[in-house]
Design an enzyme around this catalytic site. Structure first.
Site: not given
Ligand code: 4NP
Length: 158
Positions: A7, A10, A12
């Protein structure tokens, strides 16, 4: 067989997929032959545990994510893993951009294995808690399809 869930951060979606899928493999008796990991295309959260909301939602379904730590996608991942499965089209585009020409690994979207080709696992980071339950619903569906796929492949290779 080695599977990498990918993702953006990393913290969520991909650690949720890793935790859910690892438990499904144990239940299916495949934990010895299939290994799983997760990573982010971005590096903002390197070394961090999964988001508290992701951990709480997973705990509600009996999956403990607390020991996982974020890392960033690495060029070696295209050699180390057989499947690199992205949560959304942006993650997939990042993978395709870094993918070496001689890469044998299968690179695609996780939900292709949920019978929902082209569909994304929506990013829950900036939304409410219900987004994390939706991630779990989608990931659990894909896990069933991925287990079936791996069983067939292992059967063919036997
Ligand atoms: P993930 O979610 O890609 O599912 O881990 C996110 C976590 C952090 C961010 C964006 C999406 N961020 O912009 O910091």
């Amino acid at each position: 067989m080695r599977i990498l869930f990918v993702c953006l951060g990393n913290i969520c979606r991909s650690p949720t997929a890793e935790g859910v899928f690892r438990r499904r493999l144990e239940e299916a008796g495949l934990a010895e032959v299939v290994t799983v990991d997760s990573c982010g295309t971005g590096g903002w959260h390197i070394g961090k545990a999964p988001d508290a909301r992701a951990q709480a939602a997973a705990r509600g379904r009996g999956v403990d994510l607390s020991s996982l730590r974020a890392r960033q996608l690495d060029a070696e991942d295209f050699v180390r893993f057989d499947y690199l499965l992205a949560m959304d089209d942006d993650n997939l585009a990042s993978l395709e951009a870094l993918r070496p020409a001689d890469c044998d690994a299968q690179v695609g979207l996780l939900l292709d294995f949920a019978g929902e080709a082209g569909r994304a696992v929506p990013d829950p980071y900036y939304g409410g808690e219900q987004g994390f339950d939706e991630v779990l619903d989608l990931v659990e569906r894909a896990a069933d399809g991925l287990i079936d796929h791996l069983r067939q492949r292992l059967e063919c290779e036997r």
